[in-house]
Scaffold this motif. Structure first.
Motif, PDB file in Angstrom:
ATOM      1  N   GLY A   1       0.817  -1.217   0.000  1.00  0.00           N
ATOM      2  CA  GLY A   1       0.000   0.000   0.000  1.00  0.00           C
ATOM      3  C   GLY A   1       0.844   1.258   0.000  1.00  0.00           C
ATOM      4  N   GLY A   2       0.151   2.392  -0.160  1.00  0.00           N
ATOM      5  CA  GLY A   2       0.827   3.680  -0.130  1.00  0.00           C
ATOM      6  C   GLY A   2       1.362   4.104  -1.490  1.00  0.00           C
ATOM      7  N   THR A   3       1.851   5.327  -1.520  1.00  0.00           N
ATOM      8  CA  THR A   3       2.394   5.878  -2.766  1.00  0.00           C
ATOM      9  C   THR A   3       3.870   6.188  -2.593  1.00  0.00           C
ATOM     10  N   VAL A   4       4.682   5.582  -3.421  1.00  0.00           N
ATOM     11  CA  VAL A   4       6.116   5.899  -3.417  1.00  0.00           C
ATOM     12  C   VAL A   4       6.340   7.040  -4.395  1.00  0.00           C
ATOM     13  N   THR A   5       6.993   8.103  -3.913  1.00  0.00           N
ATOM     14  CA  THR A   5       7.181   9.274  -4.779  1.00  0.00           C
ATOM     15  C   THR A   5       8.652   9.473  -5.100  1.00  0.00           C
ATOM     16  N   PHE A   6       8.919   9.687  -6.380  1.00  0.00           N
ATOM     17  CA  PHE A   6      10.264   9.976  -6.869  1.00  0.00           C
ATOM     18  C   PHE A   6      10.289  11.417  -7.368  1.00  0.00           C
ATOM     19  N   GLU A   7      11.425  12.074  -7.222  1.00  0.00           N
ATOM     20  CA  GLU A   7      11.624  13.355  -7.909  1.00  0.00           C
ATOM     21  C   GLU A   7      12.993  13.344  -8.574  1.00  0.00           C
ATOM     22  N   HIS A   8      13.089  14.071  -9.676  1.00  0.00           N
ATOM     23  CA  HIS A   8      14.349  14.119 -10.421  1.00  0.00           C
ATOM     24  C   HIS A   8      14.568  15.559 -10.868  1.00  0.00           C
ATOM     25  N   SER A   9      15.826  16.002 -10.792  1.00  0.00           N
ATOM     26  CA  SER A   9      16.101  17.383 -11.173  1.00  0.00           C
ATOM     27  C   SER A   9      16.160  17.553 -12.693  1.00  0.00           C
ATOM     28  N   ASP A  10      16.198  16.436 -13.403  1.00  0.00           N
ATOM     29  CA  ASP A  10      16.264  16.517 -14.863  1.00  0.00           C
ATOM     30  C   ASP A  10      15.171  15.625 -15.454  1.00  0.00           C
ATOM     31  N   VAL A  11      15.271  15.354 -16.747  1.00  0.00           N
ATOM     32  CA  VAL A  11      14.325  14.443 -17.383  1.00  0.00           C
ATOM     33  C   VAL A  11      15.077  13.173 -17.778  1.00  0.00           C
ATOM     34  N   PRO A  12      14.361  12.064 -17.964  1.00  0.00           N
ATOM     35  CA  PRO A  12      15.036  10.850 -18.438  1.00  0.00           C
ATOM     36  C   PRO A  12      15.366  10.999 -19.918  1.00  0.00           C
ATOM     37  N   ASP A  13      16.348  10.225 -20.409  1.00  0.00           N
ATOM     38  CA  ASP A  13      16.561  10.234 -21.869  1.00  0.00           C
ATOM     39  C   ASP A  13      15.312   9.684 -22.536  1.00  0.00           C
ATOM     40  N   SER A  14      14.712   8.680 -21.924  1.00  0.00           N
ATOM     41  CA  SER A  14      13.394   8.178 -22.309  1.00  0.00           C
ATOM     42  C   SER A  14      13.006   7.121 -21.286  1.00  0.00           C
TER      43      SER A  14
ATOM     44  N   ARG B   1      10.120  -9.306  -7.612  1.00  0.00           N
ATOM     45  CA  ARG B   1       9.541  -8.020  -7.189  1.00  0.00           C
ATOM     46  C   ARG B   1       8.557  -8.144  -6.040  1.00  0.00           C
ATOM     47  N   PRO B   2       8.800  -7.447  -4.925  1.00  0.00           N
ATOM     48  CA  PRO B   2       7.807  -7.448  -3.848  1.00  0.00           C
ATOM     49  C   PRO B   2       6.599  -6.558  -4.176  1.00  0.00           C
ATOM     50  N   ALA B   3       6.793  -5.533  -5.022  1.00  0.00           N
ATOM     51  CA  ALA B   3       5.711  -4.632  -5.442  1.00  0.00           C
ATOM     52  C   ALA B   3       4.861  -4.187  -4.269  1.00  0.00           C
ATOM     53  N   LEU B   4       5.459  -3.459  -3.333  1.00  0.00           N
ATOM     54  CA  LEU B   4       4.755  -3.069  -2.113  1.00  0.00           C
ATOM     55  C   LEU B   4       3.783  -1.907  -2.328  1.00  0.00           C
ATOM     56  N   ALA B   5       4.234  -0.867  -3.012  1.00  0.00           N
ATOM     57  CA  ALA B   5       3.401   0.340  -3.123  1.00  0.00           C
ATOM     58  C   ALA B   5       2.216   0.098  -4.042  1.00  0.00           C
ATOM     59  N   ASP B   6       1.109   0.827  -3.790  1.00  0.00           N
ATOM     60  CA  ASP B   6      -0.045   0.747  -4.680  1.00  0.00           C
ATOM     61  C   ASP B   6       0.134   1.665  -5.875  1.00  0.00           C
ATOM     62  N   ARG B   7       0.941   2.710  -5.652  1.00  0.00           N
ATOM     63  CA  ARG B   7       1.033   3.760  -6.653  1.00  0.00           C
ATOM     64  C   ARG B   7       2.457   4.324  -6.637  1.00  0.00           C
ATOM     65  N   ILE B   8       2.951   4.663  -7.810  1.00  0.00           N
ATOM     66  CA  ILE B   8       4.289   5.233  -7.895  1.00  0.00           C
ATOM     67  C   ILE B   8       4.218   6.505  -8.727  1.00  0.00           C
ATOM     68  N   GLU B   9       4.709   7.590  -8.160  1.00  0.00           N
ATOM     69  CA  GLU B   9       4.690   8.866  -8.885  1.00  0.00           C
ATOM     70  C   GLU B   9       6.116   9.352  -9.080  1.00  0.00           C
ATOM     71  N   VAL B  10       6.400   9.873 -10.265  1.00  0.00           N
ATOM     72  CA  VAL B  10       7.720  10.446 -10.495  1.00  0.00           C
ATOM     73  C   VAL B  10       7.565  11.805 -11.167  1.00  0.00           C
ATOM     74  N   LYS B  11       8.250  12.790 -10.586  1.00  0.00           N
ATOM     75  CA  LYS B  11       8.188  14.157 -11.119  1.00  0.00           C
ATOM     76  C   LYS B  11       9.552  14.533 -11.677  1.00  0.00           C
ATOM     77  N   PHE B  12       9.546  15.190 -12.841  1.00  0.00           N
ATOM     78  CA  PHE B  12      10.805  15.597 -13.462  1.00  0.00           C
ATOM     79  C   PHE B  12      11.019  17.094 -13.339  1.00  0.00           C
ATOM     80  N   LYS B  13      12.254  17.511 -13.579  1.00  0.00           N
ATOM     81  CA  LYS B  13      12.613  18.932 -13.646  1.00  0.00           C
ATOM     82  C   LYS B  13      12.293  19.667 -12.349  1.00  0.00           C
ATOM     83  N   VAL B  14      12.513  19.016 -11.242  1.00  0.00           N
ATOM     84  CA  VAL B  14      12.333  19.685  -9.964  1.00  0.00           C
ATOM     85  C   VAL B  14      13.700  20.294  -9.605  1.00  0.00           C
ATOM     86  N   ASN B  15      13.687  21.527  -9.145  1.00  0.00           N
ATOM     87  CA  ASN B  15      14.939  22.173  -8.755  1.00  0.00           C
ATOM     88  C   ASN B  15      15.726  21.261  -7.804  1.00  0.00           C
TER      89      ASN B  15
END
Lengths: 319, 589
Positions: free
Chosen positions: B58-71, B270-284
């Motif tokens: 359960g829960g939401t795992v959140t990622f942030e990245h200061s840049d963007v992925p190549d793809s 994979r244990p796949a614990l989180a229900d939801r995964i969010e990733v944000k790009f271009k964060v300072n």
């Protein structure tokens, strides 16, 4: 500064000599110097410049430590944000690599002065040649001469229309990274200013009675330009040269700051020092303050003296 | 993983990392460190254990990245963090074991039922696929989809140009096949065979015993041909893993939710614990650090650690320091000497540099022991094949002027010489290290002038361009390298093999073309016995050090931070010392 105000300011400076109907060039300068001596602005500017020049000339000999050696590298811990501030041995403290900031500051002054003077001279010499050609063509060249003048002036207008730092950065980017590049880039930016100034000043002189007299005496045009008009047109150029040193120093520092200057970052230069200090601003703000204050005060010194000279030369500003 | 792209990431961010405790030494946090099985987690706890272990879903795992992925397209990426992250929505033939410490370097079967079965000559590799693995639309994954995924990722640079092309380099006929978008024939490349829906056979043109490592690349994650839209596929990626895309906004963010057709029974990894995964790009980048320290996000996706600015905030408080990990980043910073630029064409002059360099001062210039350890081998300690050694030891790693001068004498340059030292202008840490190298060489009379170049063209036009190097006498070059896969071959082949010398864009900056080194690499990659192979890489390392053509400077390290809410946190050595994104969960519900 927008293009129109930049151009207008140049025109205004160019007219200075023409406004003084009665005095010759020599007595104008004598009077101006008398006024300069009593101007607080001029004195402060002069003192600052003198101090800066002395520092630039003798700096490398009096610097207490090597500006390049990582002498105190074991005392700086970047990872813990531990820097060394001013102390008896190191008046300005240490930089991020354990080098003596005071020595780097002193030695850096010479680089800064060198870049400022050389780039100002590049602008002055090339700009003056263009200005003389254009001014002479306009005053004495007849219809064909006026066409030449128009073409030359439109080109300088285009150059003036570009923001100077952008123009300098573009030139530096094309030519690649080196100290020579910075000098040329900053110098090129100054060319249209000097060209336009000298041309305007010569135009103002061109309608004077003494030029008419020289013409009617049958003196050759080239000689009229060289012996009559040019000497009387130079004073605004000298004022501008002083002011240009200030902008040249700032622009050269800006280019170094942007990483377009000397490719060897171990050579101290105020713009490079400022750029290196940026990363550590949170923990060691003083690393940025010394070179920044150096640049500001030096540029201010040249500006104060230049402005004081302008005022001294401009009858309308007389108190 | 990738060289330029990943080292670009490593270079900037990693370069800015620093850490809590000196190399591996742990420091008991006396604050409210997260509980780990009843014990308090300490600094570096996630290097050897799973911190805050949990099986709670359960829960939401959140990622942030200061840049963007190549793809995020598994077939169009070279970034290390995307390799790590893409395993959430894709299943490659094999994968790295999601485990703590050195165990994380082990390869385990993922989509395949077992590791690859090689032929005796290591030229033919066969995998059996698991049955019942389904895409997010419910259809079953077949071996043809894996074959197609390899074809599109390696042979179609006109649409997907970001990824590495190892399959192209090693597959039989790889130089001729034009890729699935140009070659419309139904059979595709002949050297990948799919005799049935659950068998795939790779036929290589030369022996390649590290093939199971290639099979871990996201390029083997299946792609159904009917759903592929080339470069546009990234907008509608079909998932074969436990999560599928709910939304994807290019350059902004992505949201992953559970794939209802994923079956835990088919997936031991994979244990796949989180229900939801969010990733944000271009964060300072400063904001990313702040969010991490405030426990507002779970992970900094880049995996390169806290910025210099943020580090004193955690290092000066023991409670915060206890939440940091300081892993090796799988990368080496070294000083390459061009064997084609005088006087470095003489091995004695190269040895003089080996002894002259004050590595301790290089480490200090970088930011101290927490940003990396002094290096003495080409292979970093977390790469398979590393053997601890120091061929040119000096006291305290401070350099040995007497020995350096002795070798300078043998080289016929007793008073030293002048040369040039290149570094990347937009990498301040590299410049700091170059400055320290320059200062230490000056002690023995070697005067090096630093030349800086933009990193984007460092390999194409400058240090990686032999004619430029020769013409401008770039005797010394600063270099950083991370492996595409964590074995001696994956690390060394591109930087020391004579065949890696290219007219432009090469990474063998020394232009080392040593017959012994070349032969040992070729021999090693043909060995199917993993232990023998691993041993071989240590020998190659030693052979390279004998040529004295590169001075290992620093094994790079990152300072990672685990927020209180993050569960199941461990560092994976397989992905440049990032946290393992497959394991991570959250106790925020």
């Amino acid at each position: 500064m927008t293009t129109s105000t930049k151009a207008a300011k140049i025109e205004r400076l160019a007219e200075l000599t023409a406004q003084n109907e009665t005095s010759s060039g020599a007595s104008l300068w004598r009077e101006a110097f008398r006024r300069l001596k009593t101007s607080k602005m001029a004195i402060i500017g002069g003192v600052v410049i003198a101090a800066f020049i002395v520092m630039a000339v003798v700096g490398p000999w009096v610097a207490p430590h090597s500006p390049k050696a990582l002498t105190w590298k074991d005392e700086v811990f970047l990872n813990r944000g531990e820097f060394v501030g001013p102390r008896g041995e190191n008046w300005f403290g240490l930089d991020h690599l354990g080098r003596d900031m005071f020595s780097r500051f002193l030695v850096g002054a010479r680089q800064t002065l060198l870049v400022g003077v050389v780039s100002m001279l590049i602008g002055l010499i090339i700009g003056a040649v263009i200005g003389v050609v254009s001014g002479a063509a306009a005053t004495l060249g007849g219809a064909a001469g006026r066409r030449v003048d128009t073409v030359v002036m439109r080109i300088t207008d285009i150059m003036l229309a570009l923001p100077s730092l952008l123009l300098a950065a573009s030139i530096a980017a094309v030519m690649g990274q080196s100290l020579t590049t910075v000098m040329i880039a900053v110098g090129v930016v100054q060319i249209p200013i000097f060209a336009r100034l000298l041309r305007g000043s010569m135009l103002a002189q061109g309608s004077k009675d003494y030029v008419l007299a020289a013409k009617s005496l049958g003196i050759r045009k080239r000689r009229i330009v060289v012996t009559q008009i040019l000497p009387n047109s130079l004073s605004p150029v000298i004022v501008q040269a002083t002011l240009s040193l200030a902008t040249a120093i700032i622009e050269a520092a800006a280019l170094s700051y942007l990483g377009l200057g000397n490719p060897d970052p171990s050579v101290p230069e105020w713009g490079v020092m400022l750029s290196q200090a940026q990363r550590f601003f949170d923990n060691a703000p003083m690393m940025a303050v010394y070179p920044a204050v150096g640049i500001i005060i030096t540029a201010l010194g040249f500006t104060l003296l230049g402005e004081a000279m302008r005022e001294a030369l401009d009858p309308k500003l007389r108190g | 993983m990738k060289t330029k792209k990943v080292t670009a990431v490593i270079g900037t961010a990693l370069a800015l990392a620093l850490t809590a405790s000196a190399c591996g030494g742990s420091d008991d946090g006396d604050g409210d460190g997260k509980k780990n099985n009843g014990k308090k987690a300490v600094a570096d706890a996630a290097l050897e254990a799973v911190v805050n272990q949990s099986t709670e879903r359960g829960g939401t795992v959140t990622f942030e990245h200061s840049d963007v992925p190549d793809s995020l397209d598994p077939g169009n990426t070279y970034y290390g963090w995307v390799q790590n992250f893409s395993r959430l929505y894709g299943r490659s033939l094999t994968s790295f074991k999601p485990a703590a410490g050195a165990e994380g370097l082990e390869i385990v079967p993922d989509l395949a039922t077992s590791l690859g079965k090689p032929s005796a000559d290591a030229k033919t590799w066969t995998y059996q696929l698991r049955k019942g693995v389904k895409y997010d639309d419910g259809s079953e994954v077949t071996s043809k989809d894996v074959k197609y995924a390899v074809e599109r990722s390696n042979f179609a640079p006109e649409a997907l140009s970001n990824g590495p092309t190892y399959f192209k380099a090693y597959l039989e006929g790889g130089d001729k096949y034009k890729g699935p978008y140009k070659d419309k024939s139904p059979e595709g490349i002949a050297s990948i065979e799919t005799p049935d829906d659950h068998t795939i056979v790779f036929k290589l043109s030369k022996p390649f015993a590290d093939f199971d490592y290639l099979a871990t690349f996201s390029q083997t994650m299946p792609v159904p041909q009917a759903k592929d839209k080339g470069a546009e596929y990234v907008k509608n990626i079909v998932s074969s893993g436990p999560y599928k895309f709910e939304s994807y906004n290019e350059g902004r963010n992505a949201v992953l939710v559970r794939n209802p057709h994923w079956d835990k029974k088919t997936d031991p990894v994979r244990p796949a614990l989180a229900d939801r995964i969010e990733v944000k790009f271009k964060v300072n980048p400063t904001t990313v650090d702040q969010h991490l320290l405030n426990d507002q996000i779970t992970v900094d996706a880049a995996g390169t650690g806290l910025q210099t600015k943020s580090q004193p905030k955690v290092l000066t408080k023991s409670a915060e320091k206890a939440k940091t990990d300081n892993p090796y980043a799988g990368a080496l910073t070294y000083l390459a000497m061009s064997t084609k630029v005088a006087p470095f064409d003489n091995v004695e002059c190269r040895k003089a540099v080996q002894y002259a360099v004050d590595k301790a001062s290089v480490q200090q210039a970088l930011g101290g022991d927490t940003k990396g350890d002094v290096a003495s081998t080409m292979l970093p300690p977390t790469v398979n094949g590393y053997v601890k050694a120091d061929m040119y030891p000096t006291e305290g790693n401070k350099g040995d002027e007497a020995k350096a001068k002795e070798h300078l004498g043998k080289c016929g340059q007793p008073n030293g010489f002048t040369t040039n030292l290149s570094a990347r202008a937009d990498r301040p840490d590299e410049i700091s290290m170059a400055t320290a190298v320059k200062a230490s060489l000056e002690r023995v009379g070697i005067k090096a002038e630093i030349k800086t170049f933009p990193s984007g063209k460092y390999f194409a036009n400058f240090a990686g361009n032999p004619s430029y190097v020769h013409e401008h006498k770039l005797g010394l070059m600063m270099m950083a390298w991370g492996a595409d896969w964590p074995t001696g071959f994956g690390f060394l082949d591109q930087i020391v093999n004579g065949s890696a010398i290219k007219p432009s864009g090469g990474n063998n900056l020394m232009e080392l073309d040593d017959p012994k080194v070349n032969a040992a690499l070729g021999e090693g990659i043909g060995m199917t016995d993993a232990d023998e192979r691993t041993k071989k890489w240590g020998e190659v390392d030693k052979l390279v050090m004998e040529t004295a053509s590169a001075v290992p400077l620093i094994y790079r390290k990152n300072l990672l931070y685990r927020p209180d809410s993050a569960t199941n946190v461990t560092v994976t050595q397989a992905y440049l010392g990032m946290y393992d994104y497959l394991l991570i969960g959250t106790d925020k519900k």
